[in-house]
Design a protein around this motif. Structure first.
Motif, mmCIF file in Angstrom:
data_model
loop_
_atom_site.group_PDB
_atom_site.id
_atom_site.type_symbol
_atom_site.label_atom_id
_atom_site.label_comp_id
_atom_site.label_asym_id
_atom_site.label_seq_id
_atom_site.Cartn_x
_atom_site.Cartn_y
_atom_site.Cartn_z
ATOM 1 N N GLU A 251 0.822 -1.209 0.000
ATOM 2 C CA GLU A 251 0.000 0.000 0.000
ATOM 3 C C GLU A 251 0.856 1.258 0.000
ATOM 4 N N TYR A 252 2.143 1.089 0.257
ATOM 5 C CA TYR A 252 3.047 2.230 0.379
ATOM 6 C C TYR A 252 4.085 2.205 -0.737
ATOM 7 N N PRO A 253 4.584 3.383 -1.129
ATOM 8 C CA PRO A 253 5.671 3.403 -2.118
ATOM 9 C C PRO A 253 6.932 2.764 -1.534
ATOM 10 N N LEU A 254 7.520 1.852 -2.270
ATOM 11 C CA LEU A 254 8.717 1.150 -1.816
ATOM 12 C C LEU A 254 9.892 1.473 -2.733
ATOM 13 N N SER A 255 11.082 1.394 -2.186
ATOM 14 C CA SER A 255 12.266 1.480 -3.038
ATOM 15 C C SER A 255 12.332 0.220 -3.900
ATOM 16 N N GLY A 256 13.037 0.329 -5.023
ATOM 17 C CA GLY A 256 13.141 -0.816 -5.913
ATOM 18 C C GLY A 256 13.779 -2.015 -5.236
ATOM 19 N N ALA A 257 14.836 -1.777 -4.448
ATOM 20 C CA ALA A 257 15.524 -2.875 -3.772
ATOM 21 C C ALA A 257 14.616 -3.553 -2.752
ATOM 22 N N SER A 258 13.810 -2.763 -2.040
ATOM 23 C CA SER A 258 12.879 -3.326 -1.057
ATOM 24 C C SER A 258 11.812 -4.179 -1.740
ATOM 25 N N ALA A 259 11.271 -3.687 -2.858
ATOM 26 C CA ALA A 259 10.267 -4.458 -3.600
ATOM 27 C C ALA A 259 10.861 -5.760 -4.127
ATOM 28 N N ILE A 260 12.088 -5.702 -4.621
ATOM 29 C CA ILE A 260 12.748 -6.904 -5.137
ATOM 30 C C ILE A 260 12.922 -7.940 -4.035
#
Length: 274
Positions: A251-260
């Motif tokens: 639900e929140y914007p994540l950094s690319g590394a966190s999403a990966i």
């Protein structure tokens, strides 16, 4: 000979304690346009991975819109353009917001991908597409430098030489390849985009719905995720018309590394990789 003169033999054998070995400077890299034109002249070549037995079972990840551009410094060498070292150049010469030039995002995402147990198990294939439409393929065995400075030097070298080879065995670790990206996907691959505007799924449910239950399953198609590597913006179907659907995992914007890390962790759990 004159008194006190030193012979040439003595010069060559006399040690110099102050001298130290300095690595050679990186060669000047061409622009992305020059890189693309050089690639078009090359004949189509096989993947740098080769025909391995489990290649068809790999999860494919494309890091899209990575800001990997070179800029000429005062010494005549080229550096990786970034918001910290080239703020004035971005504003005055390029007339662009320095905040857009974040190659460190691509660096962080590559570390998250290549350090993952999924990659160490040989079940991950990574590509990069830059904002200048340069397409790069990475070998799963490559070790990305931990520090940004060394990473930047490696990327400049890649854009100049079109490929990076291992010093010990000559394996091609990174290579600039021909566009479009779709021609490098196995037949039947299902492509999904990741965006905070996409359909919200938990990482566990996303892996369960989209990824085969087992890595060696022949019944389900191979899967490709396209993840943004830019400071602002989204992965779009205009750039990748073969994307079937856009998904979000928070639900929140994540950094690319966190999403990966969240995506790969769920797939590793599903495939039993610890």
């Amino acid at each position: 000979s004159a008194v006190g003169a030193i012979s040439s033999e003595e010069v060559t054998t006399q040690p110099n304690k102050k001298q130290r070995t300095v690595p050679p400077p990186l060669e000047i890299a061409p622009t992305a346009d020059a890189a693309n034109s050089a690639i078009q002249k090359q004949s189509a070549s096989a993947s740098i991975i080769g025909n391995t037995s489990n290649k068809s079972n790999r999860l494919i990840v494309l890091l899209d819109q990575a800001k990997l551009e070179t800029i000429k410094n005062r010494k005549g060498n080229y550096e990786l353009l970034n918001c910290d070292d080239h703020r004035d150049i971005c504003k005055k010469k390029l007339k662009k917001d320095p905040k857009e030039f974040r190659p460190d995002i691509c660096h962080q995402e590559l570390l998250a991908l290549l350090d993952s147990p999924l990659n160490k198990a040989g079940l991950l294939q990574v590509f990069i597409r830059t904002s200048r439409n340069v397409l790069i393929e990475l070998h799963p065995s490559i070790r990305i430098p931990r520090t940004y400075k060394r990473f930047a030097g490696l990327m400049v070298q890649l854009l100049h030489k079109m490929k990076i080879k291992a010093s010990d065995n000559g394996t091609t670790l990174m290579k600039v390849i021909k566009n479009p990206f779709s021609q490098h996907l196995p037949v039947g691959t299902r492509v999904y985009g990741m965006s905070c505007k996409g359909l919200l799924y938990s990482p566990h449910n996303l892996a369960k719905q989209l990824v085969p239950l087992e890595p060696n399953s022949e019944e389900q198609s191979q899967v490709c995720f396209i993840i943004g590597a830019m400071a602002a913006g989204h992965v779009t179907t205009e750039d990748h018309p073969y994307i079937e659907k856009m998904f979000s995992i928070s639900e929140y914007p994540l950094s690319g590394a966190s999403a990966i890390n969240r995506i790969l962790g769920s797939i590793e759990h599903q495939w039993g990789i610890v």
